[in-house]
Design a protein around this motif. Sequence first.
Motif, PDB file in Angstrom:
ATOM      1  N   LYS A  50       0.842  -1.211   0.000  1.00 32.37           N
ATOM      2  CA  LYS A  50       0.000   0.000   0.000  1.00 32.37           C
ATOM      3  C   LYS A  50       0.872   1.254   0.000  1.00 32.37           C
ATOM      4  CE  LYS A  50      -4.436  -0.457   2.056  1.00 32.37           C
ATOM      5  NZ  LYS A  50      -5.229  -0.406   3.271  1.00 32.37           N
ATOM      6  N   ALA A  51       1.926   1.228   0.847  1.00 33.04           N
ATOM      7  CA  ALA A  51       2.805   2.397   0.951  1.00 33.04           C
ATOM      8  C   ALA A  51       3.481   2.694  -0.380  1.00 33.04           C
ATOM      9  CB  ALA A  51       3.849   2.174   2.040  1.00 33.04           C
ATOM     10  N   LEU A  52       3.764   1.627  -1.145  1.00 31.49           N
ATOM     11  CA  LEU A  52       4.425   1.805  -2.441  1.00 31.49           C
ATOM     12  C   LEU A  52       3.426   1.774  -3.598  1.00 31.49           C
ATOM     13  CD1 LEU A  52       7.687  -0.294  -1.901  1.00 31.49           C
ATOM     14  CD2 LEU A  52       7.455   2.191  -2.045  1.00 31.49           C
ATOM     15  N   GLN A  53       2.132   1.817  -3.270  1.00 37.52           N
ATOM     16  CA  GLN A  53       1.064   1.911  -4.268  1.00 37.52           C
ATOM     17  C   GLN A  53       1.108   0.757  -5.268  1.00 37.52           C
ATOM     18  OE1 GLN A  53       2.077   5.742  -5.776  1.00 37.52           O
ATOM     19  NE2 GLN A  53       1.311   6.818  -3.989  1.00 37.52           N
ATOM     20  N   TYR A  54       1.509  -0.437  -4.771  1.00 40.01           N
ATOM     21  CA  TYR A  54       1.578  -1.608  -5.655  1.00 40.01           C
ATOM     22  C   TYR A  54       0.195  -2.003  -6.138  1.00 40.01           C
ATOM     23  CZ  TYR A  54       1.674  -6.506  -7.018  1.00 40.01           C
ATOM     24  OH  TYR A  54       1.491  -7.682  -7.699  1.00 40.01           O
ATOM     25  N   LEU A  55       0.100  -2.293  -7.417  1.00 41.65           N
ATOM     26  CA  LEU A  55      -1.116  -2.860  -8.015  1.00 41.65           C
ATOM     27  C   LEU A  55      -0.692  -4.026  -8.893  1.00 41.65           C
ATOM     28  CD1 LEU A  55      -3.024   0.383  -9.111  1.00 41.65           C
ATOM     29  CD2 LEU A  55      -3.573  -1.113  -7.180  1.00 41.65           C
ATOM     30  N   SER A  56      -1.456  -5.105  -8.866  1.00 42.62           N
ATOM     31  CA  SER A  56      -1.106  -6.256  -9.705  1.00 42.62           C
ATOM     32  C   SER A  56      -1.446  -5.997 -11.166  1.00 42.62           C
ATOM     33  CB  SER A  56      -1.805  -7.518  -9.202  1.00 42.62           C
ATOM     34  OG  SER A  56      -3.204  -7.344  -9.224  1.00 42.62           O
ATOM     35  N   ASN A  57      -2.232  -4.952 -11.422  1.00 38.78           N
ATOM     36  CA  ASN A  57      -2.535  -4.544 -12.795  1.00 38.78           C
ATOM     37  C   ASN A  57      -2.086  -3.095 -12.947  1.00 38.78           C
ATOM     38  OD1 ASN A  57      -3.563  -3.785 -15.228  1.00 38.78           O
ATOM     39  ND2 ASN A  57      -5.659  -4.456 -14.828  1.00 38.78           N
ATOM     40  N   ALA A  58      -0.912  -2.907 -13.562  1.00 39.88           N
ATOM     41  CA  ALA A  58      -0.321  -1.574 -13.666  1.00 39.88           C
ATOM     42  C   ALA A  58      -1.242  -0.585 -14.372  1.00 39.88           C
ATOM     43  CB  ALA A  58       1.013  -1.663 -14.405  1.00 39.88           C
ATOM     44  N   ALA A  59      -2.079  -1.067 -15.277  1.00 37.95           N
ATOM     45  CA  ALA A  59      -2.956  -0.177 -16.046  1.00 37.95           C
ATOM     46  C   ALA A  59      -3.936   0.563 -15.136  1.00 37.95           C
ATOM     47  CB  ALA A  59      -3.707  -0.980 -17.099  1.00 37.95           C
ATOM     48  N   GLN A  60      -4.181   0.032 -13.934  1.00 40.06           N
ATOM     49  CA  GLN A  60      -5.119   0.678 -13.011  1.00 40.06           C
ATOM     50  C   GLN A  60      -4.453   1.759 -12.161  1.00 40.06           C
ATOM     51  OE1 GLN A  60      -6.708  -2.645 -10.820  1.00 40.06           O
ATOM     52  NE2 GLN A  60      -8.240  -3.083 -12.388  1.00 40.06           N
ATOM     53  N   ARG A  64       1.407   5.934 -11.895  1.00 37.95           N
ATOM     54  CA  ARG A  64       2.465   5.466 -12.802  1.00 37.95           C
ATOM     55  C   ARG A  64       2.768   6.598 -13.780  1.00 37.95           C
ATOM     56  NH1 ARG A  64       1.794   0.362 -16.904  1.00 37.95           N
ATOM     57  NH2 ARG A  64      -0.061   1.544 -17.430  1.00 37.95           N
ATOM     58  N   THR A  65       4.054   6.852 -13.994  1.00 34.35           N
ATOM     59  CA  THR A  65       4.432   8.005 -14.811  1.00 34.35           C
ATOM     60  C   THR A  65       4.548   7.701 -16.302  1.00 34.35           C
ATOM     61  OG1 THR A  65       6.748   7.549 -14.325  1.00 34.35           O
ATOM     62  CG2 THR A  65       5.643   9.163 -12.920  1.00 34.35           C
ATOM     63  N   SER A  66       4.519   6.405 -16.663  1.00 33.10           N
ATOM     64  CA  SER A  66       4.595   6.048 -18.078  1.00 33.10           C
ATOM     65  C   SER A  66       3.840   4.739 -18.297  1.00 33.10           C
ATOM     66  CB  SER A  66       6.061   5.896 -18.493  1.00 33.10           C
ATOM     67  OG  SER A  66       6.139   5.377 -19.798  1.00 33.10           O
ATOM     68  N   PRO A  67       3.091   4.633 -19.396  1.00 35.25           N
ATOM     69  CA  PRO A  67       2.297   3.421 -19.635  1.00 35.25           C
ATOM     70  C   PRO A  67       3.132   2.178 -19.950  1.00 35.25           C
ATOM     71  CG  PRO A  67       2.100   4.934 -21.486  1.00 35.25           C
ATOM     72  CD  PRO A  67       2.888   5.648 -20.434  1.00 35.25           C
ATOM     73  N   ASP A  68       4.429   2.348 -20.140  1.00 35.96           N
ATOM     74  CA  ASP A  68       5.255   1.161 -20.438  1.00 35.96           C
ATOM     75  C   ASP A  68       5.979   0.626 -19.196  1.00 35.96           C
ATOM     76  OD1 ASP A  68       7.094   3.185 -20.104  1.00 35.96           O
ATOM     77  OD2 ASP A  68       8.254   2.693 -21.899  1.00 35.96           O
ATOM     78  N   GLN A  69       5.590   1.098 -18.011  1.00 37.45           N
ATOM     79  CA  GLN A  69       6.213   0.621 -16.764  1.00 37.45           C
ATOM     80  C   GLN A  69       5.427  -0.568 -16.206  1.00 37.45           C
ATOM     81  OE1 GLN A  69       6.322   3.999 -14.128  1.00 37.45           O
ATOM     82  NE2 GLN A  69       7.965   5.005 -15.280  1.00 37.45           N
ATOM     83  N   PHE A  70       6.114  -1.693 -16.103  1.00 33.95           N
ATOM     84  CA  PHE A  70       5.539  -2.919 -15.544  1.00 33.95           C
ATOM     85  C   PHE A  70       6.600  -3.608 -14.699  1.00 33.95           C
ATOM     86  CE2 PHE A  70       3.365  -2.309 -19.597  1.00 33.95           C
ATOM     87  CZ  PHE A  70       2.026  -2.441 -19.229  1.00 33.95           C
ATOM     88  N   CYS A  71       6.156  -4.468 -13.784  1.00 34.89           N
ATOM     89  CA  CYS A  71       7.111  -5.251 -13.002  1.00 34.89           C
ATOM     90  C   CYS A  71       8.055  -6.037 -13.915  1.00 34.89           C
ATOM     91  CB  CYS A  71       6.379  -6.215 -12.075  1.00 34.89           C
ATOM     92  SG  CYS A  71       5.507  -5.394 -10.711  1.00 34.89           S
ATOM     93  N   HIS A  72       7.527  -6.596 -14.992  1.00 35.19           N
ATOM     94  CA  HIS A  72       8.371  -7.456 -15.833  1.00 35.19           C
ATOM     95  C   HIS A  72       9.525  -6.715 -16.502  1.00 35.19           C
ATOM     96  CE1 HIS A  72       6.691  -6.148 -19.719  1.00 35.19           C
ATOM     97  NE2 HIS A  72       5.500  -6.204 -19.141  1.00 35.19           N
ATOM     98  N   ASN A  73       9.488  -5.378 -16.560  1.00 38.98           N
ATOM     99  CA  ASN A  73      10.644  -4.657 -17.108  1.00 38.98           C
ATOM    100  C   ASN A  73      11.282  -3.744 -16.058  1.00 38.98           C
ATOM    101  OD1 ASN A  73       8.960  -2.394 -17.083  1.00 38.98           O
ATOM    102  ND2 ASN A  73       8.600  -2.429 -19.287  1.00 38.98           N
ATOM    103  N   CYS A  74      11.062  -4.086 -14.801  1.00 38.23           N
ATOM    104  CA  CYS A  74      11.637  -3.328 -13.679  1.00 38.23           C
ATOM    105  C   CYS A  74      12.942  -4.001 -13.239  1.00 38.23           C
ATOM    106  CB  CYS A  74      10.648  -3.307 -12.513  1.00 38.23           C
ATOM    107  SG  CYS A  74      11.303  -2.591 -10.985  1.00 38.23           S
ATOM    108  N   LEU A  75      13.887  -3.190 -12.848  1.00 38.64           N
ATOM    109  CA  LEU A  75      15.194  -3.684 -12.392  1.00 38.64           C
ATOM    110  C   LEU A  75      15.070  -4.593 -11.172  1.00 38.64           C
ATOM    111  CD1 LEU A  75      18.285  -3.376 -12.855  1.00 38.64           C
ATOM    112  CD2 LEU A  75      18.218  -1.489 -11.222  1.00 38.64           C
ATOM    113  N   GLN A  76      14.052  -4.378 -10.357  1.00 34.28           N
ATOM    114  CA  GLN A  76      13.885  -5.153  -9.116  1.00 34.28           C
ATOM    115  C   GLN A  76      13.245  -6.523  -9.348  1.00 34.28           C
ATOM    116  OE1 GLN A  76      15.398  -3.645  -6.898  1.00 34.28           O
ATOM    117  NE2 GLN A  76      15.223  -1.494  -7.410  1.00 34.28           N
ATOM    118  N   TYR A  77      12.684  -6.737 -10.523  1.00 31.35           N
ATOM    119  CA  TYR A  77      11.935  -7.963 -10.798  1.00 31.35           C
ATOM    120  C   TYR A  77      12.893  -9.118 -11.066  1.00 31.35           C
ATOM    121  CZ  TYR A  77       8.261 -10.916 -12.843  1.00 31.35           C
ATOM    122  OH  TYR A  77       7.375 -11.929 -13.105  1.00 31.35           O
ATOM    123  N   GLU A  78      12.600 -10.276 -10.456  1.00 36.64           N
ATOM    124  CA  GLU A  78      13.458 -11.449 -10.611  1.00 36.64           C
ATOM    125  C   GLU A  78      12.698 -12.643 -11.185  1.00 36.64           C
ATOM    126  OE1 GLU A  78      14.794 -11.634  -6.457  1.00 36.64           O
ATOM    127  OE2 GLU A  78      16.739 -10.931  -7.164  1.00 36.64           O
ATOM    128  N   GLY A  79      11.553 -12.393 -11.768  1.00 29.76           N
ATOM    129  CA  GLY A  79      10.759 -13.476 -12.336  1.00 29.76           C
ATOM    130  C   GLY A  79      11.330 -13.959 -13.658  1.00 29.76           C
TER     131      GLY A  79
END
Length: 109
Positions: A50-60, A64-79
Amino acid sequence: MNALNPSHPRRRFLKLGAAAGAIVLGHLLPIESLRAAEMPKLEESDPTAKALQYLSNAAQSKTRTSPDQFCHNCLQYEGAGGAEWGPCKIFPGKLVHADGWCAAYVKRA
Ligand code: SF4
């Protein structure tokens, strides 16, 4: 001979069998995917999420400052590539959705 004795042939056989099974499993499944399969999914109601405003659907996201930001292209993601859920360094022990987003997003180079 006592079956509880660690040197009992049956106990040694079971130990060797367990070790061999672990080795075979380790070669068949990468450890990371095995660990990830055991992790719970991050809930949006989690206080840190909640503090980091996480949503499982980025489109909602409204922040978010850009529509191309997703967990799958984030530096922190390890999936793994193509996986629906994966670990994130910001939320240890939890899985985030590949199409999710949070305010800790950093574009992967
Ligand atoms: Fe997704 Fe990156 Fe936030 Fe982790 S840090 S939840 S991968 S946007």
